[in-house]
Scaffold this motif. Structure first.
Motif, PDB file in Angstrom:
ATOM      1  N   GLU A  67       0.823  -1.204   0.000  1.00 56.92           N
ATOM      2  CA  GLU A  67       0.000   0.000   0.000  1.00 56.92           C
ATOM      3  C   GLU A  67       0.858   1.255   0.000  1.00 56.92           C
ATOM      4  O   GLU A  67       0.553   2.231  -0.683  1.00 56.92           O
ATOM      5  N   ALA A  68       1.943   1.248   0.777  1.00 58.52           N
ATOM      6  CA  ALA A  68       2.839   2.402   0.793  1.00 58.52           C
ATOM      7  C   ALA A  68       3.433   2.634  -0.587  1.00 58.52           C
ATOM      8  O   ALA A  68       3.591   3.786  -1.031  1.00 58.52           O
ATOM      9  N   LEU A  69       3.764   1.548  -1.291  1.00 57.49           N
ATOM     10  CA  LEU A  69       4.275   1.685  -2.648  1.00 57.49           C
ATOM     11  C   LEU A  69       3.203   2.270  -3.571  1.00 57.49           C
ATOM     12  O   LEU A  69       3.486   3.158  -4.392  1.00 57.49           O
ATOM     13  N   ARG A  70       1.978   1.796  -3.432  1.00 55.42           N
ATOM     14  CA  ARG A  70       0.886   2.322  -4.274  1.00 55.42           C
ATOM     15  C   ARG A  70       0.691   3.816  -4.029  1.00 55.42           C
ATOM     16  O   ARG A  70       0.545   4.599  -4.977  1.00 55.42           O
ATOM     17  N   TYR A  71       0.681   4.218  -2.750  1.00 52.84           N
ATOM     18  CA  TYR A  71       0.549   5.645  -2.446  1.00 52.84           C
ATOM     19  C   TYR A  71       1.676   6.433  -3.110  1.00 52.84           C
ATOM     20  O   TYR A  71       1.444   7.478  -3.728  1.00 52.84           O
ATOM     21  N   SER A  72       2.903   5.922  -2.970  1.00 55.33           N
ATOM     22  CA  SER A  72       4.069   6.637  -3.490  1.00 55.33           C
ATOM     23  C   SER A  72       3.994   6.800  -5.000  1.00 55.33           C
ATOM     24  O   SER A  72       4.254   7.888  -5.548  1.00 55.33           O
ATOM     25  N   LEU A  73       3.643   5.734  -5.706  1.00 52.97           N
ATOM     26  CA  LEU A  73       3.611   5.791  -7.165  1.00 52.97           C
ATOM     27  C   LEU A  73       2.492   6.702  -7.657  1.00 52.97           C
ATOM     28  O   LEU A  73       2.645   7.404  -8.664  1.00 52.97           O
ATOM     29  N   ASN A  74       1.361   6.720  -6.968  1.00 50.99           N
ATOM     30  CA  ASN A  74       0.283   7.609  -7.383  1.00 50.99           C
ATOM     31  C   ASN A  74       0.618   9.066  -7.109  1.00 50.99           C
ATOM     32  O   ASN A  74       0.224   9.959  -7.861  1.00 50.99           O
ATOM     33  N   ILE A  75       1.347   9.329  -6.025  1.00 49.94           N
ATOM     34  CA  ILE A  75       1.822  10.694  -5.787  1.00 49.94           C
ATOM     35  C   ILE A  75       2.784  11.104  -6.895  1.00 49.94           C
ATOM     36  O   ILE A  75       2.703  12.214  -7.442  1.00 49.94           O
ATOM     37  N   LEU A  76       3.707  10.216  -7.253  1.00 52.71           N
ATOM     38  CA  LEU A  76       4.664  10.509  -8.326  1.00 52.71           C
ATOM     39  C   LEU A  76       3.950  10.813  -9.642  1.00 52.71           C
ATOM     40  O   LEU A  76       4.322  11.734 -10.365  1.00 52.71           O
TER      41      LEU A  76
END
Length: 796
Positions: free
Chosen positions: A590-599
């Motif tokens: 989930e943290a990765l998903r948040y990060s990639l969507n922010i990017l």
């Protein structure tokens, strides 16, 4: 320097002072004020060597509560796992009454496991008695603990929430009871019922089979009785159970019939019988029935035995009357009881009722309860009126309470905060800032004293941060009061951020992560006014979360809130996240998903994202994250990514290939609620057709899950994947021009599913028609279209 100055403590708290701090602690360990100071110094300075001595103080029941609280926080912040467990066990095994505020602090650090639940229940066994109007924070801490506990899958071997409900129920069953023979709830532990109900509410919302266990059903049965007999004495916990229980038919009916059995047992003990469910329904249960349930209830008349047939009939009659006696229901009712004179007589009597002796006794019992409840309400009303008059006579006691340590707030402030929070349709932290809502009851001088006290409080309270080992899963009321003051000031002064000093701005930024939903409304204004301080504050917490996102459960900290509540911040943190990902992996999905969507929304160049995703897709050691990296790669550089994706899928087994394709396409397009990556470089006819065919190859139509007409369900990855696969074609049909037409004509010939090919022809014609309605084509477009149709003609 004051011993209690939090700002000064933070300035000097460093691990280098550990030896000196330990020496001071050993010398002044008997002085509670010194311990209160040193305890904070230890956890802010990460002085692990002091933890063993603080443990002795924290476990000592003869020490003051503030010294114990500071010592507990020190041990839990910097101590080893063994030390933390030792402290828990010593307090749990100590039979002396435990101060409720001390337990509240300990509860904030409870492990979210069955072992943690066991520690909490053992400690609860000797906690000091509950005093409703004494604000200790324990009830709130219990609710926060319950909210953090995971809801496990039905197949799991352990269920922490279920275990907690079992334990709560053991306390709730202890005699003496609230109302002997009528309310089977412990007088001493009735205060636990809202927490137990909260735990059950979470299980029911998740449709966990643990909600069908006897202890969970007991909580659902006994809560209405407790509300009936002790209305006003028990703090309410608002749930969705009145809606969720009837929607879950299995639970609803199970709860109904166990309620029948419990009520019958009570009546039989008094020599009475139960043949009509009004004798239990009048107190307001969580189970419920509507017109749509009539036929199911009618079937019970034949399915049940003995007096339960009368109960089923009484429920049908009640539904019939509530539905305004529909004529079409009467014949089935009479047919259901035909051949049984007793049931037939019961039906006709209930259709034209006369008061029975049992109903008259129940009415008398209800009047007795009402008199008792009214007397209790009158006492509560008088006590509150006396308190209001005392505040009106001396509003200054709100603004300048005596005998408090820095960061604490008074009982008057606490109850005024609750009054403000309850001023709206429901109790809400946001309502706490509406100080004017207090004026009708308390008068303007008291309301203004509350306002001024809250504004002053945020400047002396110092919230902890997760990066400092602070626990933000639980929110003390003192902190809520401080955030209320900050909100009031921001609401009343449009230029409040510009009026703050840099030190005040630093302090205000510490409140940002404590907002219940997202970020405070004043965050962006403060950030714009102090961009350097704001960037440093955000960077510290963001880097901490990236480093700590290693477990299966997401932290739900700043990453989540930046993604969903602060799109204006994406550009500020994009390069920071990009640099972090270049050098590190984020194990938490989930943290990765948040990060990639922010990017994706940060303005970082697609080329940089493509380079990063290509490296990760082909080189990451975390196989479970590879589909997400391929999704970002396809989203940013499809011409390079899709051939590598095809080769990767071809190298997997059929089952693994299907799983990978499902994860990939859901990551690319999102589930039914969105959240896919969104640069969108693949949104052209050629790449959409290639992806569509590829996904059909690995997410086969023959294996689709058919949900239509089969009731409510929770979508799985397979559900979302088959929807996403179909969405690829819908996206293709929206692309104008001859390339899209050519792609659909090609699918008409070679779609992996032959039964889809005629539909491809239809959509190709629709595309051509739509294109014809658009502006005239160029010579090149006409040439392309003619070439395509010539090819199609030759092929046919």
């Amino acid at each position: 320097m004051s011993l209690m100055d939090n700002t000064a403590i933070e300035r000097i708290a460093t691990p280098d002072l550990a030896a000196d701090t330990l020496a001071l602690l050993e010398k002044y360990r008997s002085n509670d004020d010194v311990v209160f100071f040193i305890g904070r110094l230890v956890w802010q300075g990460d002085m692990a060597s002091c933890a063993p001595l603080l443990l002795e103080i924290a476990a000592d029941t003869t020490r003051g509560k503030y010294a114990r609280i500071a010592a507990i926080r020190g041990v839990m912040s910097v101590g080893t796992t063994e030390l933390k467990d030792q402290l828990w066990n010593r307090i749990a095994d100590d039979p002396a009454p435990l101060d409720r505020a001390v337990f509240a602090e300990l509860l904030d650090w409870a492990p979210l496991t069955t072992h943690g639940v066991d520690l909490v229940l053992r400690t609860l066994d000797h906690v000091a008695p509950h005093e409703r109007f004494n604000a200790t924070g324990l009830v709130y801490a219990l609710h926060e603990f319950i909210e953090r506990l995971p809801v496990m899958a039905d197949a799991a071997d352990v269920h922490p929430l279920g275990q907690l409900i079992d334990g709560f129920n053991r306390f709730l069953e202890r005699e003496p009871y609230v109302e002997r023979g009528e309310c089977h709830v412990s007088e001493e532990f009735a205060w636990l019922m809202p927490a137990a109900l909260h735990a059950v509410d979470r299980l029911v919302a998740a449709r966990s089979t643990a909600a069908l266990q006897p202890t969970a059903l007991a909580v659902l049965r006994n809560t209405p009785a407790l509300r009936f007999w002790r209305s006003g004495d028990i703090d309410e916990y608002k749930t969705s159970l009145s809606q969720n229980v009837p929607r879950w038919r299995e639970l609803n009916d199970f709860l109904y019939w166990t309620s029948v059995a419990a009520c019958r047992a009570r009546l039989e003990a008094k020599g009475e019988v139960l043949r009509d469910d009004w004798q239990m329904a009048f107190i307001g249960h969580f189970w419920g029935f509507g017109p749509e349930d009539f036929e199911r209830c009618l079937a019970w008349i034949a399915e049940k035995d003995g007096d339960d047939r009368f109960i089923a009939l009484s429920r049908c009659i009640q539904l019939y009357i509530q539905a305004d006696r529909p004529s079409a229901w009467l014949d089935p009712l009479r047919a259901a009881v035909a051949g049984d004179p007793s049931l037939s007589e019961f039906l006709e009597t209930r259709l034209n009722p006369k008061p029975s002796p049992a109903m008259e006794r129940m009415d008398a019992e209800h009047r007795r309860w009402k008199r008792k409840n009214d007397a209790r309400d009158r006492k509560h009303k008088k006590d509150r009126e006396d308190w209001v008059r005392a505040l009106q006579a001396n509003p200054d006691r709100i603004l300048h309470p005596t005998g408090l340590k820095p960061g604490e707030f008074s009982g008057d402030q606490y109850h005024l905060l609750l009054s403000a929070m309850s001023s709206g349709a429901s109790r809400s932290r946001e309502n706490g800032a509406d100080w004017r809502a207090l004026i009708p009851e308390f008068g303007e001088p008291v309301a203004r004293a509350y306002r001024d006290a809250a504004i002053a409080h945020w400047r002396i309270y110092r919230p902890t941060l997760r990066s400092e080992c602070g626990e933000t899963g639980s929110t003390p009321y003192s902190l809520i009061f401080a955030t209320t003051g900050l909100t009031i000031e921001a609401n009343e002064d449009s230029a409040f951020a510009q009026r703050l000093t840099p030190d005040e701005a630093c302090l205000a930024f510490r409140y940002v992560t404590w907002e219940l939903n997202g970020f405070p409304g004043w965050f962006e204004q403060l950030y714009r006014a102090f961009p350097k301080i704001g960037r440093e504050a955000v960077t510290t917490e963001l880097l901490w979360e990236l480093k700590q996102s290693v477990g299966e459960q997401p932290l739900h900290y700043v990453l989540h809130d930046i993604l969903y509540h602060a799109p204006w911040l994406h550009a500020e943190v994009g390069s920071l996240i990009l640099d972090w990902l270049r050098a590190n992996d984020i194990p938490n999905a989930e943290a990765l998903r948040y990060s990639l969507n922010i990017l994706a929304g940060s303005g970082v160049a697609p080329e940089a994202l493509a380079e990063l995703s290509a490296t990760k897709a082909t080189g990451t050691l975390l196989d479970q994250q590879r589909p997400r990296w391929f999704a970002l790669w396809v989203d940013t550089d499809p011409s390079a990514a899709i051939p590598v994706l095809e080769a990767h899928l071809a190298g997997l087994s059929p089952a693994d290939g299907s799983d990978f394709a499902q994860e990939f396409i859901v990551a690319l397009l999102g589930d039914r609620h969105g959240t896919g990556v969104r640069v969108g470089a693949y949104r052209n006819a050629h790449d959409l057709k290639t992806l569509y065919v590829l996904m059909h190859r690995y997410i086969r139509v023959a294996e689709d899950i058919e949900r239509a007409g089969k009731g409510v369900y929770s979508p799985t990855t397979r559900d979302n994947a088959q929807d996403a696969r179909n969405t690829l074609f819908n996206m293709l049909t929206e692309v104008p021009g001859p390339d899209a037409y050519a792609a659909m004509k090609a699918l008409e010939r070679d779609h992996p599913e032959p039964k889809y090919r005629s539909w491809m022809a239809v959509r190709a014609r629709q595309r051509a028609t739509q294109d014809a309605d658009e502006p005239l084509w160029s010579v090149e477009q006409v040439h392309d279209f003619t070439k395509i149709n010539s090819t199609d003609g030759a092929a046919s």
